[in-house]
Design a protein around this motif. Structure first.
Motif, PDB file in Angstrom:
ATOM      1  N   SER A 120       1.258  -1.017  -0.417  1.00 12.15           N
ATOM      2  CA  SER A 120      -0.020   0.038   0.413  1.00 12.15           C
ATOM      3  C   SER A 120       0.648   1.577   0.053  1.00 12.15           C
ATOM      4  O   SER A 120       0.032   1.937   0.182  1.00 12.15           O
ATOM      5  CB  SER A 120      -0.893   0.074   1.210  1.00 12.15           C
ATOM      6  OG  SER A 120      -0.171   0.164   2.944  1.00 12.15           O
ATOM      7  N   VAL A 121       2.371   1.759  -0.612  1.00 14.80           N
ATOM      8  CA  VAL A 121       3.434   2.633   0.040  1.00 14.80           C
ATOM      9  C   VAL A 121       4.050   3.035  -1.135  1.00 14.80           C
ATOM     10  O   VAL A 121       4.220   1.960  -2.120  1.00 14.80           O
ATOM     11  CB  VAL A 121       3.776   2.114   1.177  1.00 14.80           C
ATOM     12  CG1 VAL A 121       4.862   2.758   1.579  1.00 14.80           C
ATOM     13  CG2 VAL A 121       3.688   1.166   2.446  1.00 14.80           C
ATOM     14  N   ILE A 122       3.477   3.675  -1.860  1.00 17.72           N
ATOM     15  CA  ILE A 122       4.090   4.241  -2.541  1.00 17.72           C
ATOM     16  C   ILE A 122       5.190   5.325  -2.542  1.00 17.72           C
ATOM     17  O   ILE A 122       4.670   6.613  -2.106  1.00 17.72           O
ATOM     18  CB  ILE A 122       2.602   4.761  -4.165  1.00 17.72           C
ATOM     19  CG1 ILE A 122       4.054   4.412  -5.095  1.00 17.72           C
ATOM     20  CG2 ILE A 122       1.985   5.265  -3.315  1.00 17.72           C
ATOM     21  CD1 ILE A 122       2.570   4.446  -6.714  1.00 17.72           C
ATOM     22  N   ALA A 123       6.227   6.307  -3.375  1.00 14.98           N
ATOM     23  CA  ALA A 123       7.239   6.590  -3.299  1.00 14.98           C
ATOM     24  C   ALA A 123       6.539   7.141  -5.139  1.00 14.98           C
ATOM     25  O   ALA A 123       6.125   6.868  -5.688  1.00 14.98           O
ATOM     26  CB  ALA A 123       8.579   6.096  -4.158  1.00 14.98           C
ATOM     27  N   VAL A 124       6.927   9.455  -5.089  1.00 15.08           N
ATOM     28  CA  VAL A 124       5.951   9.596  -6.063  1.00 15.08           C
ATOM     29  C   VAL A 124       6.967  11.266  -5.762  1.00 15.08           C
ATOM     30  O   VAL A 124       7.522  11.411  -4.557  1.00 15.08           O
ATOM     31  CB  VAL A 124       4.303  10.190  -6.321  1.00 15.08           C
ATOM     32  CG1 VAL A 124       4.821  10.800  -7.266  1.00 15.08           C
ATOM     33  CG2 VAL A 124       4.013   8.837  -6.070  1.00 15.08           C
ATOM     34  N   SER A 125       7.758  11.458  -7.482  1.00 14.31           N
ATOM     35  CA  SER A 125       8.223  12.233  -7.224  1.00 14.31           C
ATOM     36  C   SER A 125       7.872  13.974  -8.392  1.00 14.31           C
ATOM     37  O   SER A 125       7.377  12.709  -9.580  1.00 14.31           O
ATOM     38  CB  SER A 125       9.953  12.440  -7.296  1.00 14.31           C
ATOM     39  OG  SER A 125       9.869  11.289  -9.110  1.00 14.31           O
TER      40      SER A 125
ATOM     41  N   LEU B 212      -1.547   3.727   1.187  1.00 14.17           N
ATOM     42  CA  LEU B 212      -2.891   3.837   0.748  1.00 14.17           C
ATOM     43  C   LEU B 212      -3.381   3.358   1.073  1.00 14.17           C
ATOM     44  O   LEU B 212      -4.693   3.354   1.727  1.00 14.17           O
ATOM     45  CB  LEU B 212      -2.643   3.816  -0.751  1.00 14.17           C
ATOM     46  CG  LEU B 212      -2.223   3.707  -1.678  1.00 14.17           C
ATOM     47  CD1 LEU B 212      -2.615   3.358  -3.179  1.00 14.17           C
ATOM     48  CD2 LEU B 212      -2.610   5.537  -2.066  1.00 14.17           C
ATOM     49  N   SER B 213      -3.147   2.610   2.582  1.00 15.79           N
ATOM     50  CA  SER B 213      -4.120   2.237   4.014  1.00 15.79           C
ATOM     51  C   SER B 213      -4.421   2.980   4.370  1.00 15.79           C
ATOM     52  O   SER B 213      -5.591   3.077   5.564  1.00 15.79           O
ATOM     53  CB  SER B 213      -3.255   0.467   4.113  1.00 15.79           C
ATOM     54  OG  SER B 213      -2.251   1.779   4.743  1.00 15.79           O
ATOM     55  N   VAL B 214      -3.990   4.678   5.096  1.00 18.22           N
ATOM     56  CA  VAL B 214      -4.023   5.007   6.246  1.00 18.22           C
ATOM     57  C   VAL B 214      -5.969   5.466   6.426  1.00 18.22           C
ATOM     58  O   VAL B 214      -6.606   5.813   4.930  1.00 18.22           O
ATOM     59  CB  VAL B 214      -3.375   6.390   5.888  1.00 18.22           C
ATOM     60  CG1 VAL B 214      -4.253   7.774   7.068  1.00 18.22           C
ATOM     61  CG2 VAL B 214      -2.317   6.088   6.288  1.00 18.22           C
ATOM     62  N   GLU B 215      -6.683   5.481   7.374  1.00 18.82           N
ATOM     63  CA  GLU B 215      -7.427   5.645   7.728  1.00 18.82           C
ATOM     64  C   GLU B 215      -7.822   6.519   9.153  1.00 18.82           C
ATOM     65  O   GLU B 215      -7.487   5.613   9.582  1.00 18.82           O
ATOM     66  CB  GLU B 215      -9.048   4.679   7.828  1.00 18.82           C
ATOM     67  CG  GLU B 215      -9.362   4.180   5.744  1.00 18.82           C
ATOM     68  CD  GLU B 215     -10.144   2.413   6.411  1.00 18.82           C
ATOM     69  OE1 GLU B 215     -11.305   2.553   7.911  1.00 18.82           O
ATOM     70  OE2 GLU B 215     -10.025   1.910   5.610  1.00 18.82           O
TER      71      GLU B 215
END
Length: 487
Positions: A404-409, A420-423
């Motif tokens: 569920s974890v992703i890095a973006v630049s 994306l799992s955060v609630e």
């Protein structure tokens, strides 16, 4: 706190051999709250809240004094949380909070680099003992053609930036005052490198491909160069610097390139003329198949499926993502979706743990996550989409082990880490709403913002060191093991 310097550190030439490098002092960071979450993929996470502060000196002193008195984190609000969208005041500067990173180092290279890749090593998986060692390779964009080079680097003696009270985090014979050690080997190349990728299979990851601005793709075996770091007396002969194969089928340059993670020696390359070629190594020879057609614009990125040997995905300046099967004799795509209408789809990343999830980043600063099972329907929508970045997305990559974890630049000089799992719980949700009312709206899934580099081009997770992110920009490289890593 967060820190930004007025100017970049002077670049020092990097030569074959070794030299010392110092810890970076120019990285900005913002870490956001995390609570107890329910992961849609079945993972639950917990983390303590930590707020990073930026402001003028008087305000900072007052806030820190209040924090000390309460012995607890400051409640987030629009006045004490720095966001990239908020311009600095006349007397404000950003100061780096080193405690936000466990590991933070920078590397200056001779010439700017648009692309790099991590070389897998034999030092173990999921390693957490300091000091750390990393190997990676990069291609240059030199001032003139003849000065370009492929550079293989070993960065060792990487000690913790932030030392906590747990002495077990440091090896018994470590010296935390010792400088990091940088060693390098170079291969002269003809022309600048648009993209470089390392095969995850061949010779433990020593097969490297470079997309050249001349329109050719060069494949090198850098096994000798890598072993020379660790085997005294290793001689690198001139023939070791020659490519073992050149792909000349493309008639124009390109950027899209990916090695298959399931089939050793299988490489996909895409060019600015919308053509995609598949090249395979068969014993001592290489074979390039006829081109795949289907895009109406340049092929921007390619990704092999992590679960299907014959399947790959492509993104294009024609706003689409397409999925292909190399077994299709018509050499046409199997699935297609207009992913980011009216703009280029610059980058892709295929989730290695959930094989039906594909992430894309676009020229308008938006990035999305797609469920490939929905591609068969009409006008499918992404399962998640974010427009935090204010400039084109330049790189995107799923975490190698956390699904569920992703890095973006982005070209807005931010590297963002998302979960994306955060609630959020009720208290955190109320806090976020209060911040939004004060003009500081932050997506719940945004975990961390890394700043301080200019013109960030690529970001990669290190596959063997949990939480380690390496980035490249015109200002050089940074590798950082983040305090907010997901265990």
């Amino acid at each position: 706190m967060v820190k930004r310097t007025g100017e970049d550190s002077p670049s020092q030439p990097l030569k074959d051999g070794e030299r010392q490098v110092d810890d970076v002092d120019m990285i900005g960071t913002l870490e956001h709250e995390m609570g107890e979450f329910e992961d849609v993929w079945g993972d639950d996470l917990e983390s303590d809240e930590e707020i990073v502060i930026a402001g003028d000196d008087d305000n900072d002193d007052e806030l820190l004094q209040q924090d000390d008195e309460k012995d607890m984190p400051l409640e987030p609000n629009a006045s004490n949380v720095y966001l990239p969208s908020r311009p600095l005041g006349e007397n404000e500067v950003l100061e780096a909070d080193q405690s936000a990173y466990e590991l933070l180092h920078s590397v200056n290279v001779t010439w700017p680099s648009l692309s790099f890749d991590v070389i897998r090593d034999n030092l173990g998986e999921e390693r957490q003992t300091f000091p750390q060692t990393v190997y990676f390779v990069t291609g240059s964009q030199a001032d003139i053609t003849k000065n370009n080079q492929l550079t293989i680097l070993k960065l060792s003696q990487l000690y913790k930036t932030h030392i906590d009270d747990d002495a077990s985090d440091i090896s018994d014979d470590s010296n935390i005052d010792e400088d990091s050690l940088l060693e390098s080997r170079t291969i002269p190349i003809n022309g600048g490198t648009n993209r470089v990728r390392v095969s995850p299979h061949y010779h433990h990851g020593t097969l490297v491909s470079t997309w050249n601005e001349t329109g050719k793709v060069y494949i090198y075996d850098i096994a000798t160069h890598v072993s020379s770091f660790d085997v005294p007396g290793t001689v690198i002969h001139p023939e070791n610097n020659k490519p073992i194969h050149i792909i000349s089928n493309h008639k124009t340059e390109g950027y899209a390139m990916d090695w298959s993670g399931l089939v050793p020696g299988k490489l996909a390359t895409g060019d600015n003329d919308s053509k995609i070629y598949i090249t395979s190594r068969e014993e001592a020879s290489w074979t390039t198949e006829k081109a795949f057609f289907g895009h109406a614009g340049s092929v921007e990125d390619l990704q092999w499926s992590p679960s299907e040997k014959s399947v790959f995905a492509s993104s294009s300046s024609d706003s689409t993502i397409k999925v292909w099967d190399v077994r299709n004799k018509k050499r046409s795509f199997a699935l297609s979706v207009t992913a980011h209408p009216g703009t280029d789809v610059n980058v892709l990343s295929w989730n290695k743990k959930v094989s039906y999830l594909l992430a894309s980043g676009a020229d308008d600063g938006a990035w999305s996550v797609w469920d490939l099972r929905n591609f068969k329907g009409e006008n499918p929508s992404p399962v998640a989409s974010f427009k935090w970045h204010t400039a084109p997305i330049t790189s995107i990559e799923w975490h190698p082990t956390e699904d569920s974890v992703i890095a973006v630049s982005g070209a807005d000089d931010q590297v963002t880490l998302w979960d994306l799992s955060v609630e959020l719980d009720e208290e955190e949700e109320a806090s976020r709403k209060e911040m939004a009312r004060n003009g500081a709206e932050i997506p719940n899934q945004l975990m961390f913002i890394h700043q301080g580099q200019e013109s960030i081009k690529e970001v990669h997770w290190h596959p063997q060191i949990p939480g380690t992110v390496i980035t490249t920009a015109l200002s050089g490289f940074n590798g950082s093991l983040l305090l907010c890593e997901i265990d």
